[in-house]
Design an enzyme around this catalytic site. Structure first.
Site, PDB file in Angstrom:
ATOM      1  N   LYS A 140       0.822  -1.141   0.073  1.00 27.39           N
ATOM      2  CA  LYS A 140      -0.054   0.243  -0.009  1.00 27.39           C
ATOM      3  C   LYS A 140       0.882   1.315  -0.143  1.00 27.39           C
ATOM      4  O   LYS A 140       2.053   1.386   0.424  1.00 27.39           O
ATOM      5  CB  LYS A 140      -1.094   0.087   1.137  1.00 27.39           C
ATOM      6  CG  LYS A 140      -0.413  -0.275   2.544  1.00 27.39           C
ATOM      7  CD  LYS A 140       0.631   0.546   3.142  1.00 27.39           C
ATOM      8  CE  LYS A 140       0.611   2.223   3.519  1.00 27.39           C
ATOM      9  NZ  LYS A 140       2.039   2.612   4.024  1.00 27.39           N
ATOM     10  N   TYR A 226      -5.037   3.780   5.827  1.00 25.17           N
ATOM     11  CA  TYR A 226      -5.455   3.118   6.730  1.00 25.17           C
ATOM     12  C   TYR A 226      -7.178   3.734   7.464  1.00 25.17           C
ATOM     13  O   TYR A 226      -7.817   2.994   7.735  1.00 25.17           O
ATOM     14  CB  TYR A 226      -4.619   2.495   7.815  1.00 25.17           C
ATOM     15  CG  TYR A 226      -3.613   1.824   7.438  1.00 25.17           C
ATOM     16  CD1 TYR A 226      -3.721   0.524   7.344  1.00 25.17           C
ATOM     17  CD2 TYR A 226      -2.168   2.449   7.243  1.00 25.17           C
ATOM     18  CE1 TYR A 226      -2.422  -0.336   7.080  1.00 25.17           C
ATOM     19  CE2 TYR A 226      -1.042   1.718   6.740  1.00 25.17           C
ATOM     20  CZ  TYR A 226      -1.153   0.134   6.778  1.00 25.17           C
ATOM     21  OH  TYR A 226      -0.019  -0.360   6.420  1.00 25.17           O
TER      22      TYR A 226
END
Ligand code: NDP
Length: 370
Positions: A140, A226
């Site tokens: 990510k 996140y």
């Protein structure tokens, strides 16, 4: 082992989950079994880019996995190749650099390539890995923007290879519990939601994370992703619009990238959640109010030490090795031809939100997420 043994009847009772309540935890418990042995062979993983995350987390986690193992490495630094070969017993034939990377197509030991490079390189190496016939895990944030994510998904589809994003928290019990509480409306509807992720950046001022061309952005891309995901998986819905503003207290250090961003996501039906990301604040939490009380995680997003509370008490879950669970699950998905719960499409959804947040910073208005 200690924390696992605490994961006992006594704690279920404390959490108010004896009997039928405990049954409701079944999805969480079965997901914890992600590390259970696969039927026959272990998948070989090659890590691409031997920096902090590969060295500190992924390689150690691969010593604990059941369905996969560290079969190879790709590095531009010959000294690291020598050290890793010794430390992890990696044969010379499974060591590549960025120039001869494509020769990995002929290597039968390597089934999965895990891209752990600066963000700007994710797209190129994901596509090259798929074209070399390998399944891919990409770290990510998935890419510099949503369009690149689409290209990566298309390339993996074309090559008939599976693509997963390194979203370790989808395998973390406290975060999985938040998914259940929010999505199944265990305490009624979520009426307020706020979450945040950030740390005080004290690293190298010349690191790739602070160079827009390599990172795509700052704390939003690195940490905020996140919090965006946290809102999406707590509600089980996709946001449709976002309004954002930013703050920079260290413009010299964060010349090219964002330092702190505050945003408000709008969901279908009008519900709004608040999120924030920072390279100048130590944040890691999710707080939800519901019709029948509150639940929260704090810390919410680290590699360990995650804690949660609900109206039923403290969440009684063990700390697990998130990366081992994540990689084992993907290996098992490949072995059994089952879809991963964190496919490229999941990374794409987050990047669409990120793109809209950056557009909102420029326009000063709420932006649609498209
Ligand atoms: P590092 O800077 O520590 O390592 C990156 C590595 O990439 C380098 O060591 C180098 O490895 C390789 N590399 C190749 N080209 C370049 C370049 N032009 N500039 C810099 N490095 C290059 O980064 P991290 O390990 O912290 O992050 C890597 C990826 O992992 C990122 O996408 C990040 O977002 C993600 N990450 C995910 C985390 C998670 O919790 N899921 C946590 C931390 C990071 P070599 O010398 O072997 O070629």
């Amino acid at each position: 082992m200690k924390s696992a043994s605490k994961f006992s009847r006594r704690n279920f009772l404390h959490y108010g989950l004896a009997g039928a309540g405990a049954m409701a935890l079944a999805p969480t418990l079965s997901a914890l079994a992600a590390c259970s042995p696969a039927p026959d062979k272990k998948m070989g993983i090659a890590l691409v880019g031997l920096g902090g995350y590969s060295n500190g987390q992924l390689a150690p986690a691969l010593q604990q996995t059941n369905n996969c193992y560290l079969a190879g490495i790709v590095t531009g630094t010959p000294d690291k190749a020598t050290k890793w070969a010794q430390q992890y017993n990696i044969p010379q034939k499974n060591i590549y650099n960025y120039q001869n990377f494509d020769q990995i197509v002929d290597n039968k030991d390597i089934d999965i390539i895990y891209i752990v490079l600066p963000v700007a390189l994710h797209k190129e190496y994901t596509i090259r890995a798929a074209q070399a016939g390998k399944h891919v895990i990409c770290e990510k944030p998935m890419a510099l923007n949503a369009r690149d994510c689409e290209d990566m998904i298309a390339a993996c589809k074309k090559a008939n290879r599976m693509l997963s994003i390194g979203y370790r928290l989808h395998f973390e019990p406290h975060n999985m519990e938040v998914m259940r509480l929010g999505q199944k409306q265990v305490f009624g509807k979520v009426t307020q939601l706020e979450n945040a992720n950030g740390f005080v950046y004290g690293g190298n001022p010349n690191a790739w994370r602070l160079k827009k061309a390599l990172s795509g952005g700052g704390a939003l891309m690195d940490m905020g992703i996140y919090a965006i995901q946290g809102a999406r998986y707590t509600l089980g819905q996709e946001p449709i619009a976002v309004m954002a503003r930013q703050e920079k207290t260290k413009p010299d250090l964060f010349k090219e990238v964002d330092e702190t961003i505050y945003w408000e996501l709008e969901f279908p039906g009008g519900f709004k959640s608040q999120g924030k990301s920072s390279y100048n604040n130590n944040w890691s939490y999710l707080k939800a109010k519901t019709e029948k009380g509150s639940f929260e995680l704090e810390p919410a997003y680290g590699y360990g030490g995650i804690q949660g509370k609900t109206p039923n008490g403290v969440m009684p879950f063990p700390q697990i090795n998130q990366q081992a669970a994540q990689m084992d699950d993907f290996a098992r998905c490949v072995l059994t031809s089952k879809p991963t719960r964190v496919p490229g499409e999941e990374g794409l959804k987050d990047m669409k939100v990120v793109d809209a947040i950056y557009r909102s910073l420029v326009s000063g208005k709420q932006e649609r997420i498209v």
